[in-house]
Design a protein around this motif. Structure first.
Motif, PDB file in Angstrom:
ATOM      1  N   ALA A  27      -4.788 -36.670  80.405  1.00 27.34           N
ATOM      2  CA  ALA A  27      -4.442 -35.521  79.586  1.00 27.34           C
ATOM      3  C   ALA A  27      -5.473 -34.423  79.779  1.00 27.34           C
ATOM      4  CB  ALA A  27      -4.373 -35.909  78.111  1.00 27.34           C
ATOM      5  N   ARG A  28      -5.023 -33.183  79.668  1.00 30.19           N
ATOM      6  CA  ARG A  28      -5.900 -32.025  79.674  1.00 30.19           C
ATOM      7  C   ARG A  28      -5.487 -31.195  78.460  1.00 30.19           C
ATOM      8  NH1 ARG A  28      -4.471 -27.927  83.226  1.00 30.19           N
ATOM      9  NH2 ARG A  28      -3.683 -29.549  84.603  1.00 30.19           N
ATOM     10  N   ARG A  29      -6.358 -31.105  77.475  1.00 31.74           N
ATOM     11  CA  ARG A  29      -5.987 -30.495  76.198  1.00 31.74           C
ATOM     12  C   ARG A  29      -6.967 -29.403  75.793  1.00 31.74           C
ATOM     13  NH1 ARG A  29      -5.510 -36.557  74.080  1.00 31.74           N
ATOM     14  NH2 ARG A  29      -3.309 -36.980  74.503  1.00 31.74           N
ATOM     15  N   TYR A  30      -6.472 -28.473  75.009  1.00 34.02           N
ATOM     16  CA  TYR A  30      -7.340 -27.447  74.425  1.00 34.02           C
ATOM     17  C   TYR A  30      -6.984 -27.292  72.948  1.00 34.02           C
ATOM     18  CZ  TYR A  30      -3.147 -24.587  75.215  1.00 34.02           C
ATOM     19  OH  TYR A  30      -1.855 -24.117  75.236  1.00 34.02           O
ATOM     20  N   TYR A  31      -7.956 -26.865  72.172  1.00 35.39           N
ATOM     21  CA  TYR A  31      -7.784 -26.653  70.736  1.00 35.39           C
ATOM     22  C   TYR A  31      -8.318 -25.268  70.386  1.00 35.39           C
ATOM     23  CZ  TYR A  31      -7.272 -31.722  70.862  1.00 35.39           C
ATOM     24  OH  TYR A  31      -6.861 -32.996  71.163  1.00 35.39           O
TER      25      TYR A  31
END
Length: 307
Positions: A27-31
């Motif tokens: 997964a590659r996630r940003y917040y």
């Protein structure tokens, strides 16, 4: 290949939001804003891209935001308000805070999908205008155009400037406008050319290890190389060989990182004549030679651990 990267405005390590699935192989996630202001017009909360594990299944009766998800690889199923639909590349769907939904992947052809979570006063109307709140998924053409938007969101979310929220909001609005533009309406037939493109693309995704050239792809699908080239130029945004090469290099990266094979071993397994030819192809796709990949990944993991 695991795709974890440093995150922008992310929670502390090990403290990801409870609505984020852990049933992923990468997964590659940003917040950006996990506590959006109620009076905001439209706020990008978080987003990313995930590769499902064979056992992936999420089931929710409540969700804190509005979500948009788009499948780019593999197959699965979606249940929205009691109705079940098939998921495949080019299918996009949305859900809101009170939408009962369940998502699960095919255990063999596991899904890869992008997602974005948004909130704000204008969100429901924008999603409705895009046709995404009718308790059913949509199908879109020109999938590469959507991948570009999702990738731009990921990149901009990590820029960490005062303009980041505004730029990401504009990209989210563009995403919904693009869905309106490229969706295939109910009862509207998808062109025969697009069906052929999908057939060729599926052939590459399933048999990329045995295929070596665009001519091999064309022969496998009983088409001329010129026809295949035109199909990918029209619907794919990249050539058939470029798509085939990226599939091979994605697998190569998994072998280098997960199985820790040597460059020569990976080159042999993928059918390249020598390590030099493989390294040149790998650099064309990723921008770095394969021998540098493990160094970069080790540095990234060390950076995350230090934080």
């Amino acid at each position: 290949m695991k795709e974890f990267s440093p995150e922008t405005s992310a929670p502390e390590p090990g403290a990801e939001p409870t609505f984020v699935s852990q049933q992923v192989s990468g997964a590659r996630r940003y917040y950006l804003d996990l506590n959006p202001a109620p009076q905001s017009a439209l706020t990008v909360v978080c987003g990313g891209v995930e590769r499902m594990t064979p056992e992936y299944m999420v089931s929710r009766t409540q969700f804190p935001f509005y979500g948009i998800e788009m499948v780019t690889e593999g197959a699965g199923k979606l249940e929205l308000d009691g109705n079940t639909f098939s998921l495949q590349p080019g299918v996009v769907f949305a859900y809101g805070p009170r939408t009962h939904h369940r998502i699960w992947t095919d255990s063999v052809h596991t899904m890869r999908k992008y997602y974005i979570d948004i909130a704000g006063r204008q969100t429901k109307r924008r999603l409705t205008d895009a046709g995404l709140l009718d308790s059913k998924p949509l199908r879109v053409i020109a999938l590469h155009e959507f991948v570009e938007i999702f990738e731009s969101l990921d990149r901009e979310a990590r820029s960490d400037s005062e303009w980041t929220p505004d730029v990401c909001r504009s990209l989210a609005e563009l995403l919904m406008l693009k869905i309106r533009q490229r969706r295939v309406g109910e009862g509207q037939a998808i062109s025969r050319a697009y069906d052929t493109y999908r057939r060729v693309r599926d052939e590459i995704e399933e048999n990329y290890m045995e295929l070596r050239t665009a001519e091999d792809v064309a022969a496998k699908c009983d088409l001329s190389p010129i026809h295949v080239s035109r199909l990918f130029k029209r619907f794919g945004g990249v050539g058939a060989y470029q798509f085939l090469l990226r599939k091979k290099m994605n697998h190569a990266a998994e072998l280098l990182i997960e199985e820790r094979l040597l460059v020569k071993e990976v080159a042999d397994r993928l059918g390249f004549s020598d390590a030099f030819q493989f390294s040149r192809a790998f650099k064309r796709v990723y921008g770095i030679p394969p021998k540098e990949l493990t160094k970069v990944r080790s540095a990234m993991r060390a950076s995350v651990s230090d934080d």
